[in-house]
Design a protein around this motif. Structure first.
Motif, PDB file in Angstrom:
ATOM      1  N   GLY A  86       0.824  -1.204   0.000  1.00  0.00           N
ATOM      2  CA  GLY A  86       0.000   0.000   0.000  1.00  0.00           C
ATOM      3  C   GLY A  86       0.858   1.253   0.000  1.00  0.00           C
ATOM      4  O   GLY A  86       2.089   1.188   0.109  1.00  0.00           O
ATOM      5  N   GLU A  87       0.186   2.387  -0.092  1.00  0.00           N
ATOM      6  CA  GLU A  87       0.899   3.669  -0.171  1.00  0.00           C
ATOM      7  C   GLU A  87       1.833   3.873   1.014  1.00  0.00           C
ATOM      8  O   GLU A  87       1.451   3.629   2.163  1.00  0.00           O
ATOM      9  CB  GLU A  87      -0.113   4.820  -0.208  1.00  0.00           C
ATOM     10  N   ASN A  88       3.025   4.317   0.697  1.00  0.00           N
ATOM     11  CA  ASN A  88       4.038   4.650   1.707  1.00  0.00           C
ATOM     12  C   ASN A  88       4.359   3.519   2.673  1.00  0.00           C
ATOM     13  O   ASN A  88       4.839   3.763   3.775  1.00  0.00           O
ATOM     14  CB  ASN A  88       3.634   5.901   2.500  1.00  0.00           C
ATOM     15  N   SER A  89       4.081   2.317   2.282  1.00  0.00           N
ATOM     16  CA  SER A  89       4.460   1.196   3.150  1.00  0.00           C
ATOM     17  C   SER A  89       5.916   0.845   2.883  1.00  0.00           C
ATOM     18  O   SER A  89       6.515   1.283   1.891  1.00  0.00           O
ATOM     19  CB  SER A  89       3.570  -0.010   2.886  1.00  0.00           C
ATOM     20  N   TYR A  90       6.471   0.041   3.805  1.00  0.00           N
ATOM     21  CA  TYR A  90       7.881  -0.329   3.691  1.00  0.00           C
ATOM     22  C   TYR A  90       8.009  -1.815   3.991  1.00  0.00           C
ATOM     23  O   TYR A  90       7.442  -2.307   4.963  1.00  0.00           O
ATOM     24  CB  TYR A  90       8.692   0.484   4.712  1.00  0.00           C
ATOM     25  N   MET A  91       8.737  -2.523   3.173  1.00  0.00           N
ATOM     26  CA  MET A  91       8.982  -3.929   3.465  1.00  0.00           C
ATOM     27  C   MET A  91      10.435  -4.278   3.191  1.00  0.00           C
ATOM     28  O   MET A  91      11.012  -3.872   2.188  1.00  0.00           O
ATOM     29  CB  MET A  91       8.092  -4.842   2.626  1.00  0.00           C
ATOM     30  N   GLU A  92      10.978  -5.029   4.140  1.00  0.00           N
ATOM     31  CA  GLU A  92      12.336  -5.511   3.990  1.00  0.00           C
ATOM     32  C   GLU A  92      12.247  -7.025   3.982  1.00  0.00           C
ATOM     33  O   GLU A  92      11.731  -7.616   4.923  1.00  0.00           O
ATOM     34  CB  GLU A  92      13.115  -5.048   5.220  1.00  0.00           C
ATOM     35  N   MET A  93      12.720  -7.641   2.933  1.00  0.00           N
ATOM     36  CA  MET A  93      12.654  -9.099   2.838  1.00  0.00           C
ATOM     37  C   MET A  93      14.088  -9.618   2.863  1.00  0.00           C
ATOM     38  O   MET A  93      14.891  -9.293   2.004  1.00  0.00           O
ATOM     39  CB  MET A  93      11.958  -9.468   1.530  1.00  0.00           C
ATOM     40  N   ASP A  94      14.362 -10.400   3.893  1.00  0.00           N
ATOM     41  CA  ASP A  94      15.715 -10.907   4.062  1.00  0.00           C
ATOM     42  C   ASP A  94      15.628 -12.416   3.901  1.00  0.00           C
ATOM     43  O   ASP A  94      15.135 -13.123   4.771  1.00  0.00           O
ATOM     44  CB  ASP A  94      16.175 -10.512   5.468  1.00  0.00           C
ATOM     45  N   THR A  95      16.056 -12.915   2.765  1.00  0.00           N
ATOM     46  CA  THR A  95      15.839 -14.326   2.495  1.00  0.00           C
ATOM     47  C   THR A  95      17.175 -15.033   2.279  1.00  0.00           C
ATOM     48  O   THR A  95      18.071 -14.507   1.636  1.00  0.00           O
ATOM     49  CB  THR A  95      14.873 -14.500   1.294  1.00  0.00           C
ATOM     50  N   MET A  96      17.268 -16.203   2.871  1.00  0.00           N
ATOM     51  CA  MET A  96      18.564 -16.850   2.904  1.00  0.00           C
ATOM     52  C   MET A  96      18.423 -18.361   2.797  1.00  0.00           C
ATOM     53  O   MET A  96      17.593 -18.960   3.475  1.00  0.00           O
ATOM     54  CB  MET A  96      19.191 -16.504   4.255  1.00  0.00           C
ATOM     55  N   GLN A  97      19.206 -18.972   1.940  1.00  0.00           N
ATOM     56  CA  GLN A  97      19.250 -20.433   1.896  1.00  0.00           C
ATOM     57  C   GLN A  97      20.696 -20.839   2.112  1.00  0.00           C
ATOM     58  O   GLN A  97      21.563 -20.529   1.304  1.00  0.00           O
ATOM     59  CB  GLN A  97      18.750 -20.950   0.554  1.00  0.00           C
ATOM     60  N   ILE A  98      20.929 -21.508   3.228  1.00  0.00           N
ATOM     61  CA  ILE A  98      22.319 -21.739   3.603  1.00  0.00           C
ATOM     62  C   ILE A  98      22.864 -23.021   2.993  1.00  0.00           C
ATOM     63  O   ILE A  98      23.894 -23.019   2.345  1.00  0.00           O
ATOM     64  CB  ILE A  98      22.501 -21.819   5.134  1.00  0.00           C
ATOM     65  N   SER A  99      22.184 -24.132   3.210  1.00  0.00           N
ATOM     66  CA  SER A  99      22.773 -25.365   2.705  1.00  0.00           C
ATOM     67  C   SER A  99      21.771 -26.500   2.691  1.00  0.00           C
ATOM     68  O   SER A  99      20.758 -26.467   3.376  1.00  0.00           O
ATOM     69  CB  SER A  99      23.955 -25.780   3.580  1.00  0.00           C
TER      70      SER A  99
END
Ligand SMILES: Nc1ncnc2c1ncn2[C@@H]1O[C@H](COP(=O)(O)OP(=O)(O)OP(=O)(O)O)[C@@H](O)[C@H]1O
Ligand SMILES: [Mg+2]
Lengths: 305, 244
Positions: free
Chosen positions: A150-163
């Motif tokens: 939505g308007e002026n929203s903020y999302m940080e997606m931290d995605t990790m696949q180690i092993s």
């Protein structure tokens, strides 16, 4: 909850004896624990497997845990989770998935996560994937993430696949309204015969929306990775995509970033760099007493940190 | 402490760069190696640290033949080398590098002390990545710090530590080298074009065209390098060539 789940949970989240606050633990297609909090309500779906997570505007800096575990071969789990984030909410979502194979059959988890993010809301989404177990059966994870911001929203997606994940096919799509900002950090490591595919499609349709997508990956052994990102800017917006990959051994990485600028004021950039570790980096660490193998390990650890 | 015996080195393209160097670096002293650009100083430093292997010749370190030893093995014996051009990483921080160098986890206080020796304000730098975001002078100073604080270093080789460093930090750096010398127990080699560094040298070697042109006590060699008007130190003087 079985012991494999406990081990997987501690690898993919900060799980000790339990979680504080709201959580839902999915184990082999079933539920191994669920708790709502005052501002975060978790309800099962009735038409399909999965849950609906409703995050109220009153949730501020609250954390919710939604891990999923497949603890043996022969399980093929499919789940649809919807996150409804009210206007102005501020939430940290710790998802993540572990698949454990102990036999010849495949262990699989496919999680389809949909995010409906309200105006001015803030979401930090952490997702860690891991494969474990000595079984010969494949450990596969195919996550789908669909984000409507939505308007002026903020999302940080931290995605990790180690092993340990034999094959993964990761699809992320996002559509951003005016002023919304999406930050994606992906870190991937594949080894042996593993395969990873990462596909991003971000549509910047609202004025002054922006995405910053950085993918760092290491392909070791005979593993293979495909990276594909599409950023579409149809108004005044900013988009940046970066794919930085290190090859070790016979690792292969294909990177194909795409930019579609459909407006004069769309400012889109992409960068891709693929190569082995620069020899001088290894040499410098060797002058500090590390062996070449230790140096390589340190450099990869730092790169994916 | 370190003896270089008739060292030759060729580039992979078979061009001979180091053409028979014989040099004995005295134990516990500060030796400055100077000479014109392209003379072979860095090549020699890399031969000492094991980055290059001589095509012929022998390197003795505390009487042990280390010619065939790897970089890692030499590092384990106490040889440390500060690169002329510091290496940049993607993902290693200043703290990571200093901890690897010290082979220990380091407290903020310890890191602060290490960084202030090279004129950096620690708080701002500890968690910075050692990558292209650092300025030339900053990465150079961090490089020097990794060698000044290297665990069990006995032979410390600095390759043009003055390059890109501002005057104030330069004075500090000279002091750091002097302190290092006073502490004793270490042998210091500094490759430099700077008169002020030559002034603190016990010995000076001039290397040009892949050979040692002059070697002797600093008090004798330095005056011979200075121009008549004493405004610059010119290695060309000692190799009897025109120009200064
Ligand atoms: N790995 C290499 N491959 C090819 N040529 C090289 C290599 N290393 C050094 N050289 C060449 O050898 C010569 C000596 O280089 P070196 O770096 O040792 O000089 P230097 O005395 O340190 O010079 P400066 O004062 O400019 O640092 C130069 O002409 C350089 O180009
Ligand atoms: Mg040099």
């Amino acid at each position: 909850m079985n012991s494999v789940t406990k081990e997987l949970l501690s690898s993919i989240s900060d799980f000790k004896e339990g979680f504080k606050g709201a959580y839902n633990i999915r184990e082999d297609s079933g539920c191994a624990g669920r708790q709502s909090s005052e501002y975060i309500k978790i309800e099962p779906k009735h038409d399909k497997p999965g849950i609906v997570i409703r995050i109220s505007a009153k949730a501020q800096q609250e954390t919710v845990y939604i891990p999923a575990c497949v603890t043996h071969s022969g399980v093929s789990d499919l789940v649809y989770n919807d996150f409804i984030v009210e206007d102005g909410a501020d939430v940290i979502i710790v998802a993540g998935c572990g698949v454990h194979s102990d036999g010849e059959e495949e262990a699989r988890h496919n999680g389809i996560h949909r995010f409906m993010i309200g105006k001015n809301a803030k979401v930090v989404y952490k997702e860690k994937h891991i494969g474990t177990g000595k079984g010969t059966g494949a450990r596969n994870i195919d996550p789908v993430t669909e984000i409507a911001m939505g308007e002026n929203s903020y999302m940080e997606m931290d995605t990790m696949q180690i092993s340990g994940v034999t094959s993964t096919n990761r699809t992320t799509t996002a559509a951003l309204a005016a002023g919304a900002k999406l930050v994606i950090r992906e870190r991937l490591l594949t080894d042996g015969e593993e395969y990873a595919k990462s596909d991003f499609k971000v549509s910047l349709y609202g004025e002054d929306s922006g995405v910053d997508l950085v993918s760092r990956s290491v392909a070791k052994g005979n593993s293979h990775q495909d990276y594909h990102s599409v950023i579409i800017g149809s108004c005044r917006c900013t988009g940046h995509s970066e794919c930085d990959a290190i090859l070790v051994g016979n690792g292969v990485v294909n990177a194909a970033p795409e930019l579609h600028a459909e407006n004069l004021d769309a400012s889109l950039i992409h960068e891709a760099a693929i190569g082995k570790i620069a020899g001088e980096q290894i040499i410098k660490l060797c002058t500090l007493g590390l062996t070449e193998e230790e140096a390589e390990q340190k450099i990869i650890e730092g790169f994916l940190k | 402490m370190l003896e270089l015996k008739n060292i030759h080195w060729k580039t992979p393209e078979n061009e001979e760069i180091v053409k028979g160097i014989d040099l004995s670096i005295p134990e516990g002293k500060l030796t400055v190696i100077t000479g014109p650009n392209g003379g072979g100083k860095t090549s020699l430093a890399k031969l000492i640290a094991g980055l290059y292997t001589p095509s012929t010749g022998q390197i003795l370190y505390n009487k042990e033949d280390i010619t065939a030893l790897s970089i890692t093995e030499r590092a384990g014996k106490g040889i440390a080398y500060a690169f002329q051009q510091p290496v940049r990483f993607k993902g290693l921080t200043v703290r990571d590098l200093l901890e690897l160098s010290a082979e220990d986890t380091l407290s903020e206080d310890k890191l602060c002390a290490m960084l202030s020796t090279v004129g950096l304000c620690a708080q701002e730098y500890i968690d910075r990545n050692v990558d292209g975001s650092l300025s030339g002078g900053e990465s150079k100073r961090i490089e020097i710090a990794t060698v000044l604080n290297r665990k069990n270093a006995k032979l410390l080789v600095f390759d043009e530590p003055e390059a890109g460093i501002d005057l104030w930090s330069f004075s500090n750096l000279i002091k750091a080298f002097e302190d290092l010398k006073k502490q004793g127990g270490r042998t210091i080699v500094i490759i430099s074009h700077q008169e002020r560094i030559m002034e603190i040298a016990d010995h000076i070697a001039v290397i040009a065209e892949g050979k040692v042109q002059t070697f002797g006590p600093g008090s004798e060699v330095l005056p011979s390098l200075l121009c008549k008007d004493k405004k610059c130190a010119c290695p060309m003087n000692s190799i009897k060539k025109e120009g200064c």
